[in-house]
Design a protein around this motif. Structure first.
Motif, mmCIF file in Angstrom:
data_model
loop_
_atom_site.group_PDB
_atom_site.id
_atom_site.type_symbol
_atom_site.label_atom_id
_atom_site.label_comp_id
_atom_site.label_asym_id
_atom_site.label_seq_id
_atom_site.Cartn_x
_atom_site.Cartn_y
_atom_site.Cartn_z
ATOM 1 N N GLU A 23 2.073 6.850 -6.389
ATOM 2 C CA GLU A 23 1.003 7.396 -7.255
ATOM 3 C C GLU A 23 1.451 8.848 -7.455
ATOM 4 O O GLU A 23 0.997 9.974 -7.988
ATOM 5 C CB GLU A 23 0.181 7.677 -6.030
ATOM 6 C CG GLU A 23 -1.501 7.457 -6.601
ATOM 7 C CD GLU A 23 -2.113 7.170 -8.021
ATOM 8 O OE1 GLU A 23 -2.541 6.657 -8.189
ATOM 9 O OE2 GLU A 23 -2.746 7.856 -8.923
ATOM 10 N N ASN A 56 2.331 1.531 -3.650
ATOM 11 C CA ASN A 56 1.492 2.547 -4.525
ATOM 12 C C ASN A 56 1.363 3.804 -4.077
ATOM 13 O O ASN A 56 0.965 4.519 -5.314
ATOM 14 C CB ASN A 56 -0.165 1.060 -3.931
ATOM 15 C CG ASN A 56 0.382 0.362 -5.159
ATOM 16 O OD1 ASN A 56 0.524 0.120 -5.740
ATOM 17 N ND2 ASN A 56 -0.399 -0.975 -4.461
ATOM 18 N N LEU A 57 1.147 4.489 -3.194
ATOM 19 C CA LEU A 57 0.672 5.487 -2.355
ATOM 20 C C LEU A 57 1.741 6.495 -2.821
ATOM 21 O O LEU A 57 1.904 7.664 -3.257
ATOM 22 C CB LEU A 57 1.184 5.039 -1.251
ATOM 23 C CG LEU A 57 0.020 7.335 -0.343
ATOM 24 C CD1 LEU A 57 -1.091 7.049 -0.888
ATOM 25 C CD2 LEU A 57 0.763 7.252 0.957
ATOM 26 N N GLU A 72 0.655 -1.134 -0.073
ATOM 27 C CA GLU A 72 0.140 0.240 -0.270
ATOM 28 C C GLU A 72 1.136 1.449 0.032
ATOM 29 O O GLU A 72 -0.142 2.386 -0.726
ATOM 30 C CB GLU A 72 -0.853 0.355 1.432
ATOM 31 C CG GLU A 72 -1.717 1.166 0.914
ATOM 32 C CD GLU A 72 -2.947 1.239 2.326
ATOM 33 O OE1 GLU A 72 -2.775 0.233 3.561
ATOM 34 O OE2 GLU A 72 -3.393 2.299 3.490
ATOM 35 N N ARG A 73 2.324 1.290 0.806
ATOM 36 C CA ARG A 73 2.796 2.459 0.959
ATOM 37 C C ARG A 73 3.366 2.683 -0.269
ATOM 38 O O ARG A 73 3.698 3.715 -0.863
ATOM 39 C CB ARG A 73 3.754 1.600 2.122
ATOM 40 C CG ARG A 73 4.856 3.198 2.305
ATOM 41 C CD ARG A 73 4.758 4.442 3.128
ATOM 42 N NE ARG A 73 5.294 5.048 3.110
ATOM 43 C CZ ARG A 73 4.964 6.813 2.948
ATOM 44 N NH1 ARG A 73 3.766 7.221 2.685
ATOM 45 N NH2 ARG A 73 6.278 7.791 3.391
#
Ligand SMILES: [Fe+2]
Length: 271
Positions: free
Chosen positions: A29, A25-26, A22-23
């Motif tokens: 992004e 991906n953040l 998740e990190r």
């Protein structure tokens, strides 16, 4: 690519860590939403990420005195990356502009070879911003921000090394024969990523891949060392970015590596 979900291979240290994915991906992004060449976005790094940076940076800095060529050591001393936190690309980029006229450009991860060289011709180094998985701070299968900054940004603070990157980018933009483009990619790999040069009576490295790898920097002298030879570099078809390099090429000195690379780029331009 906005909204793309990162898929890590099963042997990646972060494969079964959803928080890490998740990190990643953040952070990806942030840079995918920026145009390549724009000022890099600021990432709020976590205490864990800062800790990984501090650990790896301290360990590598201690080894550079014995294993890095003087040109790199002087450049790194001028760039002065902080030891206590992951540096922001934008801050490093601003300092590089003063030292060598280069910038760092944020990218979500690996870019294509064509995009990579095209950015180099523009004196812009494509840099990822994520940090490797904290469970294995001394290993990363991919070029994370530690590789980009300790390996490449420190090198690019030297106008002489920066000129080699720029020349590689310019030459790539003129090549129409895919075999020559492939040769350029391999020579870049065996020199600016993994090149060695004899200095002070020992083999030292000017390659970003070795300079930023705790696992490899103390072992390159035990590799199968061969004389600097761009034709021989071009014959290698089994180089692998995520494993140790068994064969490395060494120049008589950093000056020699620089002169031979410039000659190679000139020959390629005329080919
Ligand atoms: Fe690299």
């Amino acid at each position: 690519m906005s909204g793309a979900v990162l898929e890590l291979p099963t042997d990646h240290p972060g494969f079964s860590d959803p928080d890490y994915i998740e990190r990643r991906n953040l952070i990806a992004e942030l840079s995918t939403s920026a145009v390549l060449g724009a000022r890099p976005p600021v990432v709020e790094y976590t205490p864990t990420e800062n800790e990984v940076w501090s650990t790896v940076n301290a360990a590598l800095s201690a080894l550079h005195g014995d294993y890095a060529v003087a040109e790199y050591r002087h450049a790194a001393a001028l760039l002065e990356l902080p030891g206590d936190r992951v540096p922001q690309l934008v801050d490093v980029s601003d300092r590089l502009i003063e030292l060598s006229g280069w910038r760092l450009c944020a990218v979500p991860g690996l870019v294509s070879t064509a995009e990579f060289f095209s950015a180099l011709a523009d004196r812009c180094f494509p840099s990822s911003q994520y940090v490797r998985h904290a469970s294995v701070p001394f290993y990363t299968p991919e070029p994370d921000v530690i590789h980009e900054l300790i390996g490449h940004a420190n090198s690019l603070a030297s106008p002489r090394i920066a000129a080699l990157y720029e020349r590689a980018g310019q030459v790539a933009g003129r090549l129409t024969d895919p075999r020559l483009a492939d040769l350029l990619g391999r020579v870049f790999w065996f020199t600016l990523e993994f090149g060695l040069a004899f200095e002070d009576g020992v083999q030292r490295t000017y390659g970003a891949g070795l300079l930023s790898s705790f696992g490899e920097i103390t072992h390159f002298r035990e590799a199968d060392l061969r004389p600097f030879d761009t034709e021989a570099m071009g014959r290698f078809d089994d180089y692998e970015i995520s494993t140790f390099q068994e064969v490395l090429f060494t120049a008589a000195s950093f000056d020699d590596a620089e002169a031979r690379l410039l000659r190679f780029f000139d020959e390629l331009t005329r080919a």
